[in-house]
Design a protein around this motif. Structure first.
Motif, PDB file in Angstrom:
ATOM      1  N   GLU A  44       0.806  -1.042  -0.113  1.00 56.27           N
ATOM      2  CA  GLU A  44      -0.034   0.027  -0.052  1.00 56.27           C
ATOM      3  C   GLU A  44       0.939   1.100   0.003  1.00 56.27           C
ATOM      4  O   GLU A  44       0.812   2.244  -0.828  1.00 56.27           O
ATOM      5  N   ARG A  45       2.098   0.975   0.938  1.00 53.90           N
ATOM      6  CA  ARG A  45       2.926   2.402   0.977  1.00 53.90           C
ATOM      7  C   ARG A  45       3.460   2.654  -0.430  1.00 53.90           C
ATOM      8  O   ARG A  45       3.664   3.624  -0.974  1.00 53.90           O
ATOM      9  N   VAL A  46       3.869   1.477  -1.356  1.00 55.85           N
ATOM     10  CA  VAL A  46       4.467   1.522  -2.407  1.00 55.85           C
ATOM     11  C   VAL A  46       3.601   2.335  -3.231  1.00 55.85           C
ATOM     12  O   VAL A  46       3.752   3.321  -4.099  1.00 55.85           O
ATOM     13  N   ARG A  47       2.324   2.054  -3.393  1.00 54.81           N
ATOM     14  CA  ARG A  47       1.366   2.661  -4.285  1.00 54.81           C
ATOM     15  C   ARG A  47       1.504   4.125  -3.909  1.00 54.81           C
ATOM     16  O   ARG A  47       1.115   5.058  -4.945  1.00 54.81           O
ATOM     17  N   GLU A  48       1.201   4.408  -2.809  1.00 58.34           N
ATOM     18  CA  GLU A  48       1.175   5.889  -2.428  1.00 58.34           C
ATOM     19  C   GLU A  48       2.546   6.619  -2.799  1.00 58.34           C
ATOM     20  O   GLU A  48       2.475   7.837  -3.512  1.00 58.34           O
ATOM     21  N   ILE A  49       3.649   5.970  -2.598  1.00 62.10           N
ATOM     22  CA  ILE A  49       4.721   6.458  -3.151  1.00 62.10           C
ATOM     23  C   ILE A  49       5.066   6.668  -4.605  1.00 62.10           C
ATOM     24  O   ILE A  49       5.576   7.854  -4.973  1.00 62.10           O
ATOM     25  N   VAL A  50       4.794   5.834  -5.179  1.00 64.10           N
ATOM     26  CA  VAL A  50       4.834   5.746  -6.587  1.00 64.10           C
ATOM     27  C   VAL A  50       3.964   6.800  -7.287  1.00 64.10           C
ATOM     28  O   VAL A  50       4.361   7.770  -8.102  1.00 64.10           O
ATOM     29  N   ARG A  51       2.633   7.200  -6.650  1.00 66.68           N
ATOM     30  CA  ARG A  51       1.791   8.141  -7.175  1.00 66.68           C
ATOM     31  C   ARG A  51       2.363   9.581  -6.888  1.00 66.68           C
ATOM     32  O   ARG A  51       2.287  10.592  -7.421  1.00 66.68           O
ATOM     33  N   ALA A  52       3.076   9.831  -5.746  1.00 67.29           N
ATOM     34  CA  ALA A  52       3.503  10.978  -5.256  1.00 67.29           C
ATOM     35  C   ALA A  52       4.833  11.457  -5.792  1.00 67.29           C
ATOM     36  O   ALA A  52       5.069  12.555  -5.990  1.00 67.29           O
ATOM     37  N   ALA A  53       5.541  10.410  -6.056  1.00 64.93           N
ATOM     38  CA  ALA A  53       7.210  10.542  -6.533  1.00 64.93           C
ATOM     39  C   ALA A  53       7.185  11.700  -7.825  1.00 64.93           C
ATOM     40  O   ALA A  53       8.043  12.634  -7.588  1.00 64.93           O
ATOM     41  N   PRO A  54       6.491  11.539  -8.767  1.00 69.87           N
ATOM     42  CA  PRO A  54       6.738  12.684  -9.837  1.00 69.87           C
ATOM     43  C   PRO A  54       6.662  13.888  -9.232  1.00 69.87           C
ATOM     44  O   PRO A  54       7.350  14.872  -9.815  1.00 69.87           O
ATOM     45  N   ASP A  55       5.547  14.232  -8.486  1.00 68.95           N
ATOM     46  CA  ASP A  55       5.392  15.725  -7.985  1.00 68.95           C
ATOM     47  C   ASP A  55       6.634  16.010  -7.147  1.00 68.95           C
ATOM     48  O   ASP A  55       6.613  17.378  -6.802  1.00 68.95           O
ATOM     49  N   MET A  56       7.552  15.146  -6.629  1.00 62.49           N
ATOM     50  CA  MET A  56       8.248  15.508  -5.941  1.00 62.49           C
ATOM     51  C   MET A  56       9.695  15.827  -6.493  1.00 62.49           C
ATOM     52  O   MET A  56      10.856  15.872  -6.176  1.00 62.49           O
ATOM     53  N   GLY A  57       9.546  15.658  -8.023  1.00 57.98           N
ATOM     54  CA  GLY A  57      10.728  15.846  -8.847  1.00 57.98           C
ATOM     55  C   GLY A  57      11.483  14.548  -9.212  1.00 57.98           C
ATOM     56  O   GLY A  57      12.383  14.492  -9.847  1.00 57.98           O
ATOM     57  N   VAL A  58      11.026  13.566  -8.769  1.00 55.60           N
ATOM     58  CA  VAL A  58      11.583  12.256  -8.881  1.00 55.60           C
ATOM     59  C   VAL A  58      11.167  11.696 -10.187  1.00 55.60           C
ATOM     60  O   VAL A  58       9.950  11.670 -10.648  1.00 55.60           O
ATOM     61  N   ARG A  59      12.218  11.105 -11.104  1.00 57.42           N
ATOM     62  CA  ARG A  59      11.945  10.748 -12.235  1.00 57.42           C
ATOM     63  C   ARG A  59      12.445   9.178 -12.503  1.00 57.42           C
ATOM     64  O   ARG A  59      11.884   8.488 -13.195  1.00 57.42           O
ATOM     65  N   TRP A  60      13.219   8.861 -11.506  1.00 58.13           N
ATOM     66  CA  TRP A  60      13.600   7.306 -11.267  1.00 58.13           C
ATOM     67  C   TRP A  60      13.524   6.939 -10.131  1.00 58.13           C
ATOM     68  O   TRP A  60      13.783   7.595  -9.075  1.00 58.13           O
ATOM     69  N   LEU A  61      12.758   5.702  -9.806  1.00 56.58           N
ATOM     70  CA  LEU A  61      12.325   5.220  -8.734  1.00 56.58           C
ATOM     71  C   LEU A  61      12.763   3.843  -8.591  1.00 56.58           C
ATOM     72  O   LEU A  61      12.170   3.179  -9.416  1.00 56.58           O
ATOM     73  N   THR A  62      13.762   3.640  -7.798  1.00 60.14           N
ATOM     74  CA  THR A  62      14.118   2.047  -7.786  1.00 60.14           C
ATOM     75  C   THR A  62      13.847   1.371  -6.228  1.00 60.14           C
ATOM     76  O   THR A  62      14.436   1.937  -5.299  1.00 60.14           O
ATOM     77  N   LEU A  63      12.994   0.326  -6.317  1.00 62.60           N
ATOM     78  CA  LEU A  63      12.659  -0.319  -5.157  1.00 62.60           C
ATOM     79  C   LEU A  63      13.265  -1.653  -4.708  1.00 62.60           C
ATOM     80  O   LEU A  63      12.972  -2.442  -5.748  1.00 62.60           O
ATOM     81  N   TYR A  64      13.779  -1.898  -3.808  1.00 63.30           N
ATOM     82  CA  TYR A  64      14.402  -3.199  -3.516  1.00 63.30           C
ATOM     83  C   TYR A  64      12.966  -4.154  -2.696  1.00 63.30           C
ATOM     84  O   TYR A  64      12.679  -3.872  -1.623  1.00 63.30           O
ATOM     85  N   ALA A  65      12.832  -5.136  -3.436  1.00 65.27           N
ATOM     86  CA  ALA A  65      11.582  -5.861  -2.953  1.00 65.27           C
ATOM     87  C   ALA A  65      12.124  -7.158  -2.515  1.00 65.27           C
ATOM     88  O   ALA A  65      11.251  -8.038  -1.555  1.00 65.27           O
ATOM     89  N   PHE A  66      13.053  -7.926  -3.101  1.00 65.14           N
ATOM     90  CA  PHE A  66      13.205  -9.172  -2.717  1.00 65.14           C
ATOM     91  C   PHE A  66      15.042  -9.198  -3.218  1.00 65.14           C
ATOM     92  O   PHE A  66      15.166  -9.244  -4.193  1.00 65.14           O
ATOM     93  N   SER A  67      15.625  -9.751  -2.177  1.00 62.40           N
ATOM     94  CA  SER A  67      17.102 -10.046  -2.371  1.00 62.40           C
ATOM     95  C   SER A  67      17.456 -11.507  -2.741  1.00 62.40           C
ATOM     96  O   SER A  67      16.507 -12.262  -2.391  1.00 62.40           O
ATOM     97  N   THR A  68      18.601 -11.565  -3.100  1.00 62.17           N
ATOM     98  CA  THR A  68      19.214 -12.883  -3.874  1.00 62.17           C
ATOM     99  C   THR A  68      19.290 -13.612  -2.512  1.00 62.17           C
ATOM    100  O   THR A  68      19.450 -14.720  -2.411  1.00 62.17           O
ATOM    101  N   GLU A  69      19.252 -12.988  -1.187  1.00 64.67           N
ATOM    102  CA  GLU A  69      19.611 -13.693   0.083  1.00 64.67           C
ATOM    103  C   GLU A  69      18.082 -13.881   0.767  1.00 64.67           C
ATOM    104  O   GLU A  69      17.973 -14.830   1.756  1.00 64.67           O
TER     105      GLU A  69
END
Ligand code: IPE
Ligand code: IPE
Ligand code: MG
Length: 244
Positions: A44-69
């Protein structure tokens, strides 16, 4: 001789923000709930952040969801996370496209279920023409694993005579990574109070700024992210140079 520009007041906003989304498990455990409840709240937080990011001047957003470990976790948690990823892609596909979000994935897909791999490829092509926000989600991603895979591919090409080792530059190696032509992150944020990188963007974050917050990811709001981005604007990035 005019000095090369080696320092930079980060007055320009962080255009590429990477987030190590940590603390979902503790958030749920603190409430006596199963860890997967925390992962769902995280989405749910990811959805909010993705929606809000462009208005914060963010053009690339990279999210760590699952690591090889993260395969070391219980089967229940691993399968639950995989189901959450599949569900997210299916549920968000139209919304992301409507908002101009290009979604891509980094990490080794070969170990993921074929159905999930198909969903990932499908949304990548469905959103390939969009660029209001470039969203990259790291699944079965490890910085060392990514570097090893790129190095192997280059070595193989060299062994087959299709690549001249003399042509191996930092730029060429960067392009061989999963992140391809994506610029390096300006800022890496990690939630939950842990102050380590846990194998995230080992090559790409060599000169990134870091911010650590005690907030567990399910409590991490766009407002907190905006405050962190404002702090970023006051940092001086020297890239190895000296203050004039
Ligand atoms: C989410 O947080 C990150 C993932 C690996 C999906 P965690 O699941 O690591 O939560 P904590 O660190 O155990 O609280
Ligand atoms: C890092 O978090 C990986 C993700 C956020 C996906 P972890 O919770 O797996 O990292 P460690 O084990 O605390 O280093
Ligand atoms: Mg964790």
């Amino acid at each position: 001789m005019a000095a090369a520009k080696t320092t930079e007041k980060a007055a320009r906003p962080a255009e590429h923000v990477a987030i190590i989304m940590d603390g979902n498990g503790r958030w749920a455990t603190n409430r006596g709930w199963p860890r997967l409840v925390g992962h769902r709240k995280g989405v749910e937080r990811v959805r909010e952040i993705v929606r809000a990011a462009p208005d914060m001047g963010v053009r690339w957003l990279t999210l760590y969801a699952f690591s090889t470990e993260n395969w070391k976790r219980s089967t229940e948690e691993v399968l639950g996370l995989m189901a959450i990823f599949a569900h997210y892609i299916q549920r968000e596909a139209n919304e992301l496209a409507r908002e101009g979000v290009r979604l891509r994935f980094i990490g080794d897909r070969s170990r993921l279920a074929p159905k999930l791999q198909r969903l990932m490829a499908g949304i990548e092509s469905k959103t390939a023409h969009l660029d209001r926000l470039n969203l990259t989600v790291a699944i079965n991603y490890g910085g060392r694993d990514e570097i090893m895979r790129a190095a192997k591919r280059i070595a193989l090409e060299a062994a087959e005579g299709r690549f001249n080792p003399e042509d191996l530059t930092e730029a060429a190696f960067s392009r061989a990574l999963d992140t391809g032509d994506t610029p390096d992150p300006d800022l890496v944020i990690r939630t939950s109070g842990e102050t380590r990188t846990s194998n995230f963007l080992a090559w790409q974050a060599a000169y990134s700024e870091y911010e650590f917050t005690e907030t567990l990811f399910p409590d991490f709001t766009p407002a907190e992210m905006a405050a962190i981005l404002a702090r970023f604007g006051n940092r001086e990035r020297r890239f190895g140079g000296a203050k004039a």
